[in-house]
Design a protein around this motif. Structure first.
Motif, PDB file in Angstrom:
ATOM      1  N   VAL A 149       0.810  -1.208   0.000  1.00 48.33           N
ATOM      2  CA  VAL A 149       0.000   0.000   0.000  1.00 48.33           C
ATOM      3  C   VAL A 149       0.847   1.263   0.000  1.00 48.33           C
ATOM      4  O   VAL A 149       0.364   2.342  -0.297  1.00 48.33           O
ATOM      5  N   PHE A 150       2.148   1.123   0.322  1.00 47.30           N
ATOM      6  CA  PHE A 150       3.029   2.292   0.373  1.00 47.30           C
ATOM      7  C   PHE A 150       4.480   1.828   0.355  1.00 47.30           C
ATOM      8  O   PHE A 150       4.815   0.776   0.892  1.00 47.30           O
ATOM      9  N   SER A 151       5.326   2.590  -0.307  1.00 49.68           N
ATOM     10  CA  SER A 151       6.747   2.258  -0.334  1.00 49.68           C
ATOM     11  C   SER A 151       7.556   3.537  -0.213  1.00 49.68           C
ATOM     12  O   SER A 151       7.319   4.507  -0.927  1.00 49.68           O
ATOM     13  N   ASP A 152       8.496   3.517   0.721  1.00 51.53           N
ATOM     14  CA  ASP A 152       9.322   4.707   0.963  1.00 51.53           C
ATOM     15  C   ASP A 152      10.772   4.275   1.085  1.00 51.53           C
ATOM     16  O   ASP A 152      11.156   3.645   2.064  1.00 51.53           O
ATOM     17  N   ALA A 153      11.570   4.609   0.077  1.00 50.56           N
ATOM     18  CA  ALA A 153      13.007   4.302   0.086  1.00 50.56           C
ATOM     19  C   ALA A 153      13.265   2.819   0.357  1.00 50.56           C
ATOM     20  O   ALA A 153      14.116   2.447   1.139  1.00 50.56           O
ATOM     21  N   GLY A 154      12.476   1.971  -0.282  1.00 51.24           N
ATOM     22  CA  GLY A 154      12.695   0.534  -0.134  1.00 51.24           C
ATOM     23  C   GLY A 154      11.951  -0.104   1.014  1.00 51.24           C
ATOM     24  O   GLY A 154      11.924  -1.331   1.130  1.00 51.24           O
ATOM     25  N   ASP A 155      11.349   0.681   1.893  1.00 52.56           N
ATOM     26  CA  ASP A 155      10.579   0.140   3.021  1.00 52.56           C
ATOM     27  C   ASP A 155       9.119   0.042   2.601  1.00 52.56           C
ATOM     28  O   ASP A 155       8.396   1.032   2.578  1.00 52.56           O
ATOM     29  N   THR A 156       8.700  -1.167   2.245  1.00 50.15           N
ATOM     30  CA  THR A 156       7.346  -1.378   1.761  1.00 50.15           C
ATOM     31  C   THR A 156       6.400  -1.693   2.913  1.00 50.15           C
ATOM     32  O   THR A 156       6.722  -2.494   3.784  1.00 50.15           O
ATOM     33  N   VAL A 206       1.063   3.388  16.319  1.00 52.18           N
ATOM     34  CA  VAL A 206       2.376   3.353  16.981  1.00 52.18           C
ATOM     35  C   VAL A 206       3.212   4.544  16.541  1.00 52.18           C
ATOM     36  O   VAL A 206       3.882   5.194  17.360  1.00 52.18           O
ATOM     37  N   ALA A 207       3.197   4.843  15.250  1.00 52.16           N
ATOM     38  CA  ALA A 207       3.985   5.960  14.711  1.00 52.16           C
ATOM     39  C   ALA A 207       3.565   7.281  15.354  1.00 52.16           C
ATOM     40  O   ALA A 207       4.405   8.106  15.710  1.00 52.16           O
ATOM     41  N   GLU A 208       2.245   7.463  15.505  1.00 51.18           N
ATOM     42  CA  GLU A 208       1.739   8.693  16.118  1.00 51.18           C
ATOM     43  C   GLU A 208       2.153   8.796  17.581  1.00 51.18           C
ATOM     44  O   GLU A 208       2.503   9.872  18.067  1.00 51.18           O
ATOM     45  N   GLU A 209       2.132   7.658  18.296  1.00 52.67           N
ATOM     46  CA  GLU A 209       2.461   7.676  19.713  1.00 52.67           C
ATOM     47  C   GLU A 209       3.944   7.922  19.947  1.00 52.67           C
ATOM     48  O   GLU A 209       4.331   8.643  20.878  1.00 52.67           O
ATOM     49  N   ILE A 210       4.780   7.322  19.106  1.00 58.25           N
ATOM     50  CA  ILE A 210       6.234   7.453  19.298  1.00 58.25           C
ATOM     51  C   ILE A 210       6.773   8.726  18.654  1.00 58.25           C
ATOM     52  O   ILE A 210       7.780   9.283  19.103  1.00 58.25           O
ATOM     53  N   GLY A 211       6.105   9.197  17.600  1.00 57.29           N
ATOM     54  CA  GLY A 211       6.553  10.415  16.937  1.00 57.29           C
ATOM     55  C   GLY A 211       7.506  10.175  15.786  1.00 57.29           C
ATOM     56  O   GLY A 211       8.396  10.995  15.532  1.00 57.29           O
ATOM     57  N   VAL A 217       8.554   2.801  11.673  1.00 59.99           N
ATOM     58  CA  VAL A 217       7.991   1.785  12.569  1.00 59.99           C
ATOM     59  C   VAL A 217       8.079   0.413  11.918  1.00 59.99           C
ATOM     60  O   VAL A 217       8.485  -0.567  12.549  1.00 59.99           O
ATOM     61  N   SER A 218       7.707   0.347  10.634  1.00 60.14           N
ATOM     62  CA  SER A 218       7.752  -0.915   9.909  1.00 60.14           C
ATOM     63  C   SER A 218       9.163  -1.480   9.871  1.00 60.14           C
ATOM     64  O   SER A 218       9.387  -2.672  10.106  1.00 60.14           O
ATOM     65  N   ARG A 219      10.139  -0.613   9.591  1.00 60.82           N
ATOM     66  CA  ARG A 219      11.536  -1.053   9.505  1.00 60.82           C
ATOM     67  C   ARG A 219      12.051  -1.534  10.858  1.00 60.82           C
ATOM     68  O   ARG A 219      12.692  -2.596  10.961  1.00 60.82           O
ATOM     69  N   LEU A 220      11.770  -0.772  11.920  1.00 62.29           N
ATOM     70  CA  LEU A 220      12.233  -1.143  13.260  1.00 62.29           C
ATOM     71  C   LEU A 220      11.553  -2.424  13.749  1.00 62.29           C
ATOM     72  O   LEU A 220      12.186  -3.283  14.377  1.00 62.29           O
ATOM     73  N   GLU A 221      10.266  -2.551  13.453  1.00 61.89           N
ATOM     74  CA  GLU A 221       9.526  -3.748  13.864  1.00 61.89           C
ATOM     75  C   GLU A 221      10.101  -4.995  13.207  1.00 61.89           C
ATOM     76  O   GLU A 221      10.354  -6.008  13.876  1.00 61.89           O
ATOM     77  N   LYS A 222      10.304  -4.928  11.901  1.00 57.83           N
ATOM     78  CA  LYS A 222      10.833  -6.084  11.182  1.00 57.83           C
ATOM     79  C   LYS A 222      12.251  -6.425  11.632  1.00 57.83           C
ATOM     80  O   LYS A 222      12.620  -7.595  11.764  1.00 57.83           O
ATOM     81  N   GLY A 223      13.031  -5.373  11.889  1.00 58.20           N
ATOM     82  CA  GLY A 223      14.393  -5.607  12.369  1.00 58.20           C
ATOM     83  C   GLY A 223      14.404  -6.270  13.732  1.00 58.20           C
ATOM     84  O   GLY A 223      15.187  -7.195  13.981  1.00 58.20           O
ATOM     85  N   ALA A 224      13.528  -5.835  14.635  1.00 62.78           N
ATOM     86  CA  ALA A 224      13.454  -6.395  15.978  1.00 62.78           C
ATOM     87  C   ALA A 224      13.008  -7.861  15.929  1.00 62.78           C
ATOM     88  O   ALA A 224      13.551  -8.710  16.630  1.00 62.78           O
TER      89      ALA A 224
END
Length: 232
Positions: A149-156, A206-211, A217-224
């Motif tokens: 639904v969205f892709s930003d610099a390789g983060d789909t 999550v993005a709104e809460e963390i800022g 968020v997607s990148r950090l979640e997948k990495g974790a």
């Protein structure tokens, strides 16, 4: 147009000639459905049925080119074929309500010069609002959870990433040895996993809460999660 005049007079030979002369039109329309895994021969035959219906129902009084009238007829026949042949079966009554609702919607748009509400459509066709909503949803095509639904610099970001999970009992993260696995994660990674998988929040929330952005968020979640998997 000469052939259509002859057909109106009952000339079946002219009808056959017009059908054969518009087979390329059918081929051009079925190309729109090439990525669905359907048999091309089946699609072509169904498209030909739509073409024949267009020929039999066309009137010179319409004041439009034959192709302008025929293409929607062919498309409609193909869409009905794909809908009726799908794995998700929709009852005849629901399909009838959905068809009436779509026709009413087109009529109301022409009269009101705006998109009608569900209430206005239901009033137009004399069906309860809830039934109209269910019917329209029943004929809509299902979408894959892995649809991007969205892709930003390789983060789909996929549809799956937009969905929260409030059912903690079935969440797979509850079934693994989290204490040891998340020890080496950063504070922000831990917080994201907690919000996502224990509080059932979407990545947007999550993005709104963390800022930070949803892509981050997607990148950090997948990495974790990859770190946890490598330790288990």
């Amino acid at each position: 147009m000469e052939l259509l005049k002859k057909i109106a007079e009952g000339d079946m030979k002219a009808r056959e000639e017009l059908i054969n002369g518009n087979l390329r039109l059918v081929l051009s329309v079925i190309q729109k459905f090439s990525g669905r895994g359907e048999n091309p021969d089946d699609l072509f035959q169904v498209g030909c049925i739509g073409l024949i219906k267009a020929i039999d129902n066309f009137s010179l009084d319409f004041g439009v080119k034959f192709s302008t009238y025929a293409v929607p007829m062919i498309l409609g026949e193909l869409k009905r074929f794909l809908r009726d042949g799908s794995q998700i079966r929709v009852s005849r009554s629901l399909r009838d309500i959905a068809y009436k609702a779509m026709k009413a919607k087109e009529k109301l748009i022409g009269e009101m010069n705006r998109e009608p509400t569900i209430e206005e459509i239901s009033k137009e066709i004399g069906v309860k609002r809830e039934e109209v909503v269910i019917a329209l949803e029943a004929i809509s095509e299902p979408i894959s959870l892995y649809e991007p639904v969205f892709s930003d610099a390789g983060d789909t970001i996929y549809v799956l990433d937009q969905i929260g999970d409030n059912n903690d009992d079935t969440n797979w993260l509850n079934e693994i040895a989290l204490k040891d696995a998340i020890t080496n994660l950063g504070d922000r990674e831990k917080r994201i996993l907690n919000l996502r998988f224990f509080q059932g929040k979407t990545q947007v929330e999550v993005a709104e809460e963390i800022g930070i952005s949803q892509a981050q968020v997607s990148r950090l979640e997948k990495g974790a999660l990859n770190k946890i998997k490598s330790q288990l």
